[in-house]
Design a protein around this motif. Structure first.
Motif, PDB file in Angstrom:
ATOM      1  N   UNK A   1      56.398  25.950  48.646  1.00 45.58           N
ATOM      2  CA  UNK A   1      56.563  27.084  47.757  1.00 45.58           C
ATOM      3  C   UNK A   1      57.912  27.706  48.077  1.00 45.58           C
ATOM      4  N   UNK A   2      58.705  27.894  47.051  1.00 48.02           N
ATOM      5  CA  UNK A   2      60.045  28.428  47.227  1.00 48.02           C
ATOM      6  C   UNK A   2      60.108  29.934  47.050  1.00 48.02           C
ATOM      7  N   UNK A   3      58.998  30.600  47.265  1.00 49.62           N
ATOM      8  CA  UNK A   3      58.937  32.048  47.101  1.00 49.62           C
ATOM      9  C   UNK A   3      59.029  32.708  48.460  1.00 49.62           C
ATOM     10  N   UNK A   4      59.932  33.656  48.582  1.00 50.12           N
ATOM     11  CA  UNK A   4      60.044  34.400  49.837  1.00 50.12           C
ATOM     12  C   UNK A   4      59.015  35.530  49.809  1.00 50.12           C
ATOM     13  N   UNK A   5      58.165  35.545  50.808  1.00 52.70           N
ATOM     14  CA  UNK A   5      57.110  36.552  50.892  1.00 52.70           C
ATOM     15  C   UNK A   5      57.729  37.918  51.178  1.00 52.70           C
ATOM     16  N   UNK A   6      57.366  38.904  50.376  1.00 51.74           N
ATOM     17  CA  UNK A   6      57.848  40.273  50.552  1.00 51.74           C
ATOM     18  C   UNK A   6      57.056  40.935  51.677  1.00 51.74           C
ATOM     19  N   UNK A   7      57.705  41.119  52.821  1.00 46.32           N
ATOM     20  CA  UNK A   7      57.040  41.700  53.987  1.00 46.32           C
ATOM     21  C   UNK A   7      57.438  43.152  54.230  1.00 46.32           C
ATOM     22  N   UNK A   8      57.985  43.802  53.214  1.00 47.72           N
ATOM     23  CA  UNK A   8      58.449  45.176  53.389  1.00 47.72           C
ATOM     24  C   UNK A   8      57.308  46.193  53.414  1.00 47.72           C
ATOM     25  N   UNK A   9      56.216  45.883  52.716  1.00 46.73           N
ATOM     26  CA  UNK A   9      55.068  46.800  52.674  1.00 46.73           C
ATOM     27  C   UNK A   9      53.819  46.030  53.089  1.00 46.73           C
ATOM     28  N   UNK A  10      53.039  46.624  53.973  1.00 40.91           N
ATOM     29  CA  UNK A  10      51.787  46.020  54.409  1.00 40.91           C
ATOM     30  C   UNK A  10      50.624  46.710  53.710  1.00 40.91           C
ATOM     31  N   UNK A  11      49.631  45.912  53.330  1.00 47.32           N
ATOM     32  CA  UNK A  11      48.469  46.413  52.609  1.00 47.32           C
ATOM     33  C   UNK A  11      47.188  46.053  53.336  1.00 47.32           C
ATOM     34  N   UNK A  12      46.152  46.824  53.085  1.00 48.71           N
ATOM     35  CA  UNK A  12      44.805  46.435  53.492  1.00 48.71           C
ATOM     36  C   UNK A  12      44.329  45.402  52.481  1.00 48.71           C
ATOM     37  N   UNK A  13      43.329  44.602  52.862  1.00 50.05           N
ATOM     38  CA  UNK A  13      42.871  43.517  52.003  1.00 50.05           C
ATOM     39  C   UNK A  13      42.474  44.007  50.621  1.00 50.05           C
ATOM     40  N   UNK A  14      41.682  45.056  50.534  1.00 53.82           N
ATOM     41  CA  UNK A  14      41.190  45.531  49.244  1.00 53.82           C
ATOM     42  C   UNK A  14      42.341  45.942  48.321  1.00 53.82           C
ATOM     43  N   UNK A  15      43.356  46.594  48.879  1.00 49.25           N
ATOM     44  CA  UNK A  15      44.518  46.976  48.072  1.00 49.25           C
ATOM     45  C   UNK A  15      45.237  45.741  47.532  1.00 49.25           C
ATOM     46  N   UNK A  16      45.448  44.763  48.400  1.00 46.10           N
ATOM     47  CA  UNK A  16      46.130  43.535  47.988  1.00 46.10           C
ATOM     48  C   UNK A  16      45.292  42.788  46.952  1.00 46.10           C
ATOM     49  N   UNK A  17      43.989  42.702  47.185  1.00 47.79           N
ATOM     50  CA  UNK A  17      43.079  42.005  46.277  1.00 47.79           C
ATOM     51  C   UNK A  17      43.127  42.639  44.884  1.00 47.79           C
ATOM     52  N   UNK A  18      43.094  43.969  44.822  1.00 47.69           N
ATOM     53  CA  UNK A  18      43.141  44.663  43.535  1.00 47.69           C
ATOM     54  C   UNK A  18      44.449  44.401  42.804  1.00 47.69           C
ATOM     55  N   UNK A  19      45.557  44.366  43.547  1.00 47.19           N
ATOM     56  CA  UNK A  19      46.847  44.056  42.929  1.00 47.19           C
ATOM     57  C   UNK A  19      46.848  42.630  42.391  1.00 47.19           C
ATOM     58  N   UNK A  20      46.202  41.710  43.097  1.00 44.74           N
ATOM     59  CA  UNK A  20      46.099  40.334  42.642  1.00 44.74           C
ATOM     60  C   UNK A  20      45.270  40.188  41.380  1.00 44.74           C
ATOM     61  N   UNK A  21      44.256  41.019  41.236  1.00 47.04           N
ATOM     62  CA  UNK A  21      43.424  40.997  40.028  1.00 47.04           C
ATOM     63  C   UNK A  21      44.151  41.667  38.868  1.00 47.04           C
ATOM     64  N   UNK A  22      44.857  42.760  39.146  1.00 47.77           N
ATOM     65  CA  UNK A  22      45.533  43.518  38.092  1.00 47.77           C
ATOM     66  C   UNK A  22      46.742  42.792  37.516  1.00 47.77           C
ATOM     67  N   UNK A  23      47.386  41.953  38.307  1.00 44.85           N
ATOM     68  CA  UNK A  23      48.630  41.304  37.873  1.00 44.85           C
ATOM     69  C   UNK A  23      48.578  39.820  38.218  1.00 44.85           C
ATOM     70  N   UNK A  24      48.558  38.958  37.197  1.00 40.84           N
ATOM     71  CA  UNK A  24      48.466  37.518  37.446  1.00 40.84           C
ATOM     72  C   UNK A  24      49.750  36.937  38.034  1.00 40.84           C
ATOM     73  N   UNK A  25      50.817  37.715  38.073  1.00 44.38           N
ATOM     74  CA  UNK A  25      52.091  37.255  38.634  1.00 44.38           C
ATOM     75  C   UNK A  25      52.289  37.731  40.064  1.00 44.38           C
ATOM     76  N   UNK A  26      51.184  37.898  40.777  1.00 49.28           N
ATOM     77  CA  UNK A  26      51.227  38.372  42.161  1.00 49.28           C
ATOM     78  C   UNK A  26      50.491  37.380  43.056  1.00 49.28           C
ATOM     79  N   UNK A  27      51.066  37.134  44.217  1.00 47.78           N
ATOM     80  CA  UNK A  27      50.337  36.391  45.236  1.00 47.78           C
ATOM     81  C   UNK A  27      50.149  37.325  46.423  1.00 47.78           C
TER      82      UNK A  27
END
Length: 78
Positions: A1-27
Motif C-alpha cells: 500500500x502506497x499510502x502514508x499513515x497519518x500519525x498526527x492524531x491518535x484516536x480511540x477505537x470507537x472514534x476511528x471506527x465511526x470515522x471509517x463508517x461515516x467516510x468510505x475514503x478512510x482507513x
C-alpha cells in the motif's frame, strides 16, 4: 500500500471506527499491530477488510483483536 499513515492524531477505537463508517475514503490503522482496516459499506451489509501486504490487496476479515481495540488508532484519508 502506497499510502502514508497519518500519525498526527491518535484516536480511540470507537472514534476511528465511526470515522471509517461515516467516510468510505478512510482507513483506520492500529498503532499496536500496524494493521490497516477499512469498512466496505453496501446496501445489504458492511464488511470489515484489512490490508494484506502479501497479496497487496484488501482481504475480508471477521474480527479485530481485543488488544488492538483497547489501544490507539490512526485515521487516514485515502
Amino acid at each position: 500500500m502506497d499510502i502514508k499513515i497519518d500519525k498526527t492524531i491518535e484516536y480511540k477505537f470507537l472514534e476511528a471506527w465511526e470515522k471509517g463508517i461515516d467516510d468510505k475514503n478512510v482507513i483506520i490503522t492500529s498503532k499496536k499491530s500496524g494493521e490497516s482496516y477499512r469498512i466496505d459499506i453496501s446496501e445489504k451489509q458492511n464488511k470489515l477488510k484489512f490490508y494484506n501486504p502479501v497479496i497487496a490487496n484488501w482481504q475480508s476479515c471477521t474480527y479485530v483483536l481485543p488488544e488492538e481495540i483497547f489501544d490507539v488508532w490512526y485515521v487516514t484519508a485515502v
